[in-house]
Design a protein around this motif. Sequence first.
Motif, mmCIF file in Angstrom:
data_model
loop_
_atom_site.group_PDB
_atom_site.id
_atom_site.type_symbol
_atom_site.label_atom_id
_atom_site.label_comp_id
_atom_site.label_asym_id
_atom_site.label_seq_id
_atom_site.Cartn_x
_atom_site.Cartn_y
_atom_site.Cartn_z
ATOM 1 N N LEU A 250 61.514 10.334 -54.302
ATOM 2 C CA LEU A 250 61.431 11.157 -53.093
ATOM 3 C C LEU A 250 61.605 10.298 -51.843
ATOM 4 O O LEU A 250 62.297 10.692 -50.875
ATOM 5 C CB LEU A 250 60.094 11.888 -53.047
ATOM 6 N N GLN A 251 60.963 9.104 -51.875
ATOM 7 C CA GLN A 251 61.108 8.202 -50.732
ATOM 8 C C GLN A 251 62.555 7.758 -50.557
ATOM 9 O O GLN A 251 63.088 7.681 -49.430
ATOM 10 C CB GLN A 251 60.198 6.972 -50.934
ATOM 11 N N ARG A 252 63.207 7.468 -51.700
ATOM 12 C CA ARG A 252 64.619 7.068 -51.636
ATOM 13 C C ARG A 252 65.482 8.205 -51.059
ATOM 14 O O ARG A 252 66.388 7.973 -50.245
ATOM 15 C CB ARG A 252 65.101 6.692 -53.035
ATOM 16 N N HIS A 253 65.153 9.452 -51.539
ATOM 17 C CA HIS A 253 65.905 10.598 -51.029
ATOM 18 C C HIS A 253 65.720 10.753 -49.518
ATOM 19 O O HIS A 253 66.683 11.003 -48.769
ATOM 20 C CB HIS A 253 65.454 11.855 -51.768
ATOM 21 N N GLN A 254 64.456 10.576 -49.066
ATOM 22 C CA GLN A 254 64.194 10.670 -47.625
ATOM 23 C C GLN A 254 64.939 9.579 -46.848
ATOM 24 O O GLN A 254 65.497 9.819 -45.777
ATOM 25 C CB GLN A 254 62.693 10.562 -47.366
ATOM 26 N N ASP A 255 64.912 8.349 -47.431
ATOM 27 C CA ASP A 255 65.617 7.239 -46.765
ATOM 28 C C ASP A 255 67.115 7.512 -46.683
ATOM 29 O O ASP A 255 67.766 7.228 -45.656
ATOM 30 C CB ASP A 255 65.349 5.935 -47.521
ATOM 31 N N GLU A 256 67.642 8.067 -47.803
ATOM 32 C CA GLU A 256 69.079 8.364 -47.793
ATOM 33 C C GLU A 256 69.418 9.444 -46.764
ATOM 34 O O GLU A 256 70.447 9.384 -46.072
ATOM 35 C CB GLU A 256 69.519 8.797 -49.188
ATOM 36 N N LEU A 257 68.520 10.471 -46.678
ATOM 37 C CA LEU A 257 68.743 11.505 -45.663
ATOM 38 C C LEU A 257 68.703 10.925 -44.250
ATOM 39 O O LEU A 257 69.531 11.255 -43.370
ATOM 40 C CB LEU A 257 67.703 12.611 -45.809
ATOM 41 N N LYS A 258 67.686 10.035 -44.039
ATOM 42 C CA LYS A 258 67.601 9.401 -42.709
ATOM 43 C C LYS A 258 68.845 8.582 -42.401
ATOM 44 O O LYS A 258 69.418 8.631 -41.304
ATOM 45 C CB LYS A 258 66.363 8.516 -42.646
ATOM 46 N N GLU A 259 69.285 7.793 -43.424
ATOM 47 C CA GLU A 259 70.471 6.960 -43.225
ATOM 48 C C GLU A 259 71.713 7.814 -42.950
ATOM 49 O O GLU A 259 72.567 7.480 -42.107
ATOM 50 C CB GLU A 259 70.687 6.072 -44.445
ATOM 51 N N ALA A 260 71.813 8.949 -43.690
ATOM 52 C CA ALA A 260 72.970 9.827 -43.462
ATOM 53 C C ALA A 260 72.952 10.421 -42.056
ATOM 54 O O ALA A 260 73.989 10.503 -41.359
ATOM 55 C CB ALA A 260 72.987 10.942 -44.492
ATOM 56 N N LEU A 261 71.744 10.809 -41.618
ATOM 57 C CA LEU A 261 71.624 11.358 -40.274
ATOM 58 C C LEU A 261 71.968 10.314 -39.204
ATOM 59 O O LEU A 261 72.706 10.581 -38.247
ATOM 60 C CB LEU A 261 70.208 11.892 -40.083
ATOM 61 N N ILE A 262 71.413 9.089 -39.423
ATOM 62 C CA ILE A 262 71.682 8.002 -38.460
ATOM 63 C C ILE A 262 73.177 7.668 -38.450
ATOM 64 O O ILE A 262 73.793 7.447 -37.400
ATOM 65 C CB ILE A 262 70.824 6.778 -38.795
ATOM 66 N N ARG A 263 73.753 7.611 -39.665
ATOM 67 C CA ARG A 263 75.175 7.295 -39.762
ATOM 68 C C ARG A 263 76.024 8.377 -39.070
ATOM 69 O O ARG A 263 77.035 8.082 -38.405
ATOM 70 C CB ARG A 263 75.572 7.163 -41.227
ATOM 71 N N LYS A 264 75.598 9.630 -39.215
ATOM 72 C CA LYS A 264 76.331 10.715 -38.549
ATOM 73 C C LYS A 264 76.278 10.561 -37.023
ATOM 74 O O LYS A 264 77.298 10.707 -36.316
ATOM 75 C CB LYS A 264 75.729 12.048 -38.976
ATOM 76 N N HIS A 265 75.062 10.232 -36.543
ATOM 77 C CA HIS A 265 74.916 10.021 -35.094
ATOM 78 C C HIS A 265 75.744 8.831 -34.622
ATOM 79 O O HIS A 265 76.392 8.877 -33.552
ATOM 80 C CB HIS A 265 73.443 9.809 -34.729
ATOM 81 N N GLU A 266 75.713 7.772 -35.419
ATOM 82 C CA GLU A 266 76.484 6.581 -35.035
ATOM 83 C C GLU A 266 77.984 6.884 -35.007
ATOM 84 O O GLU A 266 78.730 6.418 -34.132
ATOM 85 C CB GLU A 266 76.181 5.443 -36.004
ATOM 86 N N ILE A 267 78.428 7.666 -36.026
ATOM 87 C CA ILE A 267 79.866 8.018 -36.056
ATOM 88 C C ILE A 267 80.250 8.855 -34.839
ATOM 89 O O ILE A 267 81.296 8.659 -34.200
ATOM 90 C CB ILE A 267 80.201 8.752 -37.367
ATOM 91 N N THR A 268 79.376 9.816 -34.489
ATOM 92 C CA THR A 268 79.673 10.649 -33.306
ATOM 93 C C THR A 268 79.703 9.818 -32.030
ATOM 94 O O THR A 268 80.565 9.990 -31.152
ATOM 95 C CB THR A 268 78.627 11.757 -33.189
#
Length: 313
Positions: A250-268
């Motif tokens: 679950l922690q890994r899933h949360q980290d991956e979600l956070k990373e995906a969100l951060i990566r999306k923001h960084e890409i934008t």
Amino acid sequence: NIKRINMIKKENEFNKKMTLFKQQEDKKNIQLAKERDRNRLLVIEENKKKTDELINLQLEKLEKSRQIMLEKEKFVTTQLEKKKLSKSEELTKRRNEAAKRIFQALKTHHDIQINKKLQFDIKQKELSDKIKEKEQFNEHQLANQLVEKEKKERNRINRLIDSYKQRKQYRNTLSKRIQDKDEGFDRIQKERDLKVSMLKFQTTLKMEDKIDNVERINRQKEYQRLQLLKHLEDNDLKYENMLSEKEKMLQRHQDELKEALIRKHEITNTMELMRVTNDYTLLDKLFQQTMNNKTNNKKHYDDNDDDNHKINN
């Protein structure tokens, strides 16, 4: 900016839901663990009660068998004492009767001998009177007659001696038979005592075997109980490891979600900067940085999985 604010709100709501879900799961797991411990204690108490009941039943059976053997032994000893007394009384009675018969026979024989002696004296007197009356008979004829009479008298005395010896031999044979019979009774009594002692020894051996079997059964049940406890502890450990792995996933899933969100923001953000600056190298740098972060996170999770695998083993 509005999109970012919405994303942050969604992220916070997601985190709140995840924390609530995690708390509910923890409560459920704690309740399940308590219930499992309660059931395990009930099973252990029930097994202990059953073992105590079996031990008490075995002890009661052993006590009953011991009481029965004591009663049988007492009955056998009383019967043997009665038989011994009856045999001794019978022997004394037979001895007294035999002594009476021997005394009566000796008395009658003595009376017969006295009567014979009296008759002999009477006859001798009559003969002496006749001899005195017939003194004018021939001396040689008288001497022959006296020799014949003396011979007869010696034969009579020899017969009396032989009869006395025969009576004495008969008396000795009777006493020997009585003595042999007494020795036979003593031998039979010794054999009976030996059989009784052997039966006692066999009963003691059976009692010891039963006690050994009860102890062996108790040891076997104790071993089974320990095996059951070990199995339950192993299951608990596996369950705890599964929970820890679930939390890590679950922690890994949360980290991956956070990373995906951060990566999306960084890409934008980089796309906006590229539109402004027309610098296309920013996108390559961003992709290179994300690849490095992925490799580092993968190594970190792989190390944690290896450690968990070692702990489980």
